[in-house]
Design an enzyme around this catalytic site. Structure first.
Site, mmCIF file in Angstrom:
data_model
loop_
_atom_site.group_PDB
_atom_site.id
_atom_site.type_symbol
_atom_site.label_atom_id
_atom_site.label_comp_id
_atom_site.label_asym_id
_atom_site.label_seq_id
_atom_site.Cartn_x
_atom_site.Cartn_y
_atom_site.Cartn_z
ATOM 1 N N TYR A 111 0.904 -1.296 0.009
ATOM 2 C CA TYR A 111 -0.099 -0.129 -0.035
ATOM 3 C C TYR A 111 1.123 1.114 0.046
ATOM 4 C CZ TYR A 111 -3.233 3.486 1.104
ATOM 5 O OH TYR A 111 -4.041 4.846 1.296
ATOM 6 N N HIS A 128 6.351 -8.080 0.006
ATOM 7 C CA HIS A 128 6.554 -7.788 1.371
ATOM 8 C C HIS A 128 8.038 -8.465 1.750
ATOM 9 C CE1 HIS A 128 2.832 -6.009 2.923
ATOM 10 N NE2 HIS A 128 2.299 -6.857 2.011
ATOM 11 N N GLU A 142 9.525 -7.766 4.567
ATOM 12 C CA GLU A 142 9.675 -8.133 5.836
ATOM 13 C C GLU A 142 9.454 -9.439 6.486
ATOM 14 O OE1 GLU A 142 7.492 -6.237 4.531
ATOM 15 O OE2 GLU A 142 5.718 -6.183 5.498
#
Ligand code: XMP
Length: 556
Positions: free
Chosen positions: A126, A212, A214
């Site tokens: 996002y 992502h 992470e």
């Protein structure tokens, strides 16, 4: 302990002005194995990555990954004004993921300063879409949601974010929206099957990634984050336990001056580390108060006492209030009433003891970063959840002490590293969580000395076996519960009618959910045998195979 009331004024532990820069450099070099450029004076704490939180469940994970790379970072609300972060000396910004869609009304966006600051920006999921939207590109709902494993393929081979990494990489995706038009000055740097622009960037170090980095499902995620931190933002690896301790000590000295400080020790790692830091900083100006409520495990009060009084040489007011607490709990069976009574008694005893010390100016608390984030993000519109705390009571308003909270920017694992750095014993540093009301909520029904003694003996066996089998650190918690049930058994030629002990062992990340631990059968067998043989008045042992939910970790 009271919740933080002073969030905005009591900012992070400030970088110390007068600590020798060369000392920082030496420690940092030693710990990172890297040489730093001595011509560039750096203060240990003065490099911060900002994580703008758009409400992603992964924002904390991003912060953890950055800290693990020895770079200090703070999570800030997505709409934080520049004035609230300017003194952190930001070196780069990460825009987190989030549940919204940028094309919806009221979608959270980044403030203008993020793109005007000239700082490197990494938008994740996002965060990337918000950046694209705000800088003049287009984001639309994708034809297909992309969730789970995907592979990205680089368009070129010289992109600094992917330095040293292969041309194609597996990554973890979780999105419905897609970038369909790049903002002016941007180019697409990688694509996946479902995202033609899975990675994009411009010449001003503004980068967007749809995946992502992470999460562990992105195997090169750590390297990608490190490339951003070191290669693109130019951060040094200054966030180390050694540096933290040096800074925290200076900062505590500056805050406390020649004031008097008290700290309630609970036996847990947070209050132990906080107290030790304050003691290093101001020595005998600190008095620790340890209230033995008679509800701790076998030998626990003695160990806390020995560590602080004899080993660390801290002024310790040890209050044996066992009788007092047991008196107040007499005949009480309702768990919530037990908690309330214990909380109130604790405050009363603590206040009495503090009053004995005369003028006191500060109260040390082991508040941790997750609590701070919760208070902060709960002020912001996009926050999702607030955890319930069950700490024992809070100190009364009228005590009017300023708070010293040296751990308020640390995650739990960082607190443990600091504890080791300070030389605290491993058994204290890695202690499993233990509830404030102690064994009172593990003795079902009313709490008596006899029942507590039975539970302590059973609990001792559980601990002993869990430790002997190297399971202690794998388990979130492991303990015995003394149930209200009695069952028939046989001992030699005699019929017995005795108590049932339940064993509880769970794995968990944060106690919000937990799974019952699959303890090896032979460990369970030994625990059961030993309890039945060694603990008087117990003739049956059961293992609790309930997860949370629907159970809770504690029985009461
Ligand atoms: P439950 O039983 O709610 O526990 O799954 C979650 C975590 O909180 C601890 N716990 C407490 N800690 N005071 C505390 O300080 C309490 O009253 C209390 N009740 C539960 C529990 O040990 C577990 O780690």
């Amino acid at each position: 302990m009271p919740e933080d009331s002073n969030l905005t004024t009591n900012r992070r532990i400030a970088a110390s002005d007068d600590l020798e820069v060369s000392a920082y450099l030496e420690i940092a070099q030693e710990l990172s194995g890297q040489r730093l450029d001595q011509s560039e004076p750096i203060e240990a704490h003065q490099e911060t990555l900002l994580v703008l939180d758009f409400g992603s469940q992964y924002s904390r994970l991003i912060a953890r990954r950055i800290r693990e790379a020895h770079v200090y970072c703070e999570i800030i609300p997505h709409d934080a004004p520049w004035e609230t972060v300017a003194d952190l000396n930001p070196k780069g910004i990460i825009l987190s993921g989030g549940p919204a869609s940028v094309y919806e009304d009221d979608a959270p966006l980044a403030p203008a300063w993020v793109f005007e600051s000239g700082l490197p920006v990494l938008g994740i999921c996002y965060g990337m879409q918000a950046m694209v939207h705000q800088l003049g590109g287009k984001v639309n709902a994708g034809a297909k949601r992309e969730f789970g494993h995907a592979v990205i393929h680089q368009n070129a081979t010289d992109f600094p974010l992917f330095d040293g990494l292969p041309a194609s990489m597996p990554v973890w995706m979780s999105h419905g929206d897609q970038v369909t038009e790049l903002p002016p000055g941007f180019s697409a740097l990688a694509f996946s099957d479902n995202s033609p622009m899975a990675v994009l960037g411009d010449d001003n170090k503004r980068i967007g990634i749809q995946f992502h980095p992470e999460v562990v499902h992105t195997p090169e995620g750590k390297a990608i984050i490190q490339n951003f931190l070191y290669g693109i933002c130019g951060c040094h690896q200054l966030w180390t336990p050694g540096n933290f301790v040096a800074e925290a000590i200076e900062s505590i000295r500056a805050q406390v001056g020649d004031g008097k400080v008290i700290c309630a020790l609970s036996g847990g790692v947070d209050s132990a580390v906080a107290a030790t830091l304050v003691h290093r900083a101001v020595g005998d100006q600190l008095t620790c108060i340890f209230v033995d409520n008679g509800l701790m495990r076998r030998e626990e009060p003695e160990r806390v006492r020995a560590t602080f009084e004899r080993y660390l040489k801290v002024n310790l007011a040890y209050v044996d209030a066992a009788e007092h607490f047991l008196g107040a709990l007499k005949g009480v069976v309702d768990p919530e009433r037990k908690r309330k009574i214990i909380g109130e008694e604790f405050i009363r005893v603590f206040e009495e003891e503090a009053a004995r010390l005369g003028q006191v100016d500060f109260l040390t608390q082991g508040t941790l970063y997750p609590d701070v984030i919760e208070s902060k993000t709960s002020e912001s519109k996009v926050s999702a959840k607030i955890k319930t705390h069950h700490n024992v009571g809070g100190l009364p308003e009228h005590m009017r002490l300023s708070l010293v909270e040296p751990l308020r920017y640390l995650f739990k694992d960082e607190v443990r590293e600091v504890g080791l750095e300070l030389g605290l014993p491993e058994e204290m540093v890695f202690r499993q969580p233990f509830p404030g009301p102690g064994l009172a909520i593990r003795v079902m029904g009313d709490v008596t000395i006899e029942k507590l003694e039975t539970l302590r003996a059973a609990d001792w066996v559980v601990m002993d076996e869990v430790k002997a089998n190297d399971l202690y650190r794998e388990l979130w918690q492991s303990f015995a519960v003394l149930t209200e049930s009695r069952t028939v058994g046989v001992s030699g030629d005699y019929r017995t009618y005795d108590h049932v002990v339940a064993i509880r062992a769970v794995t968990s990340d944060d106690a919000m959910t937990a799974d019952w631990a699959r303890l090896p059968y032979d460990v369970l067998a030994r625990i059961s045998n030993r309890i039945a043989n060694e603990v008087p008045n117990v003739n049956r042992v059961v293992y609790d195979i309930t997860s949370k939910p629907p159970g809770t970790i504690e029985w009461e």
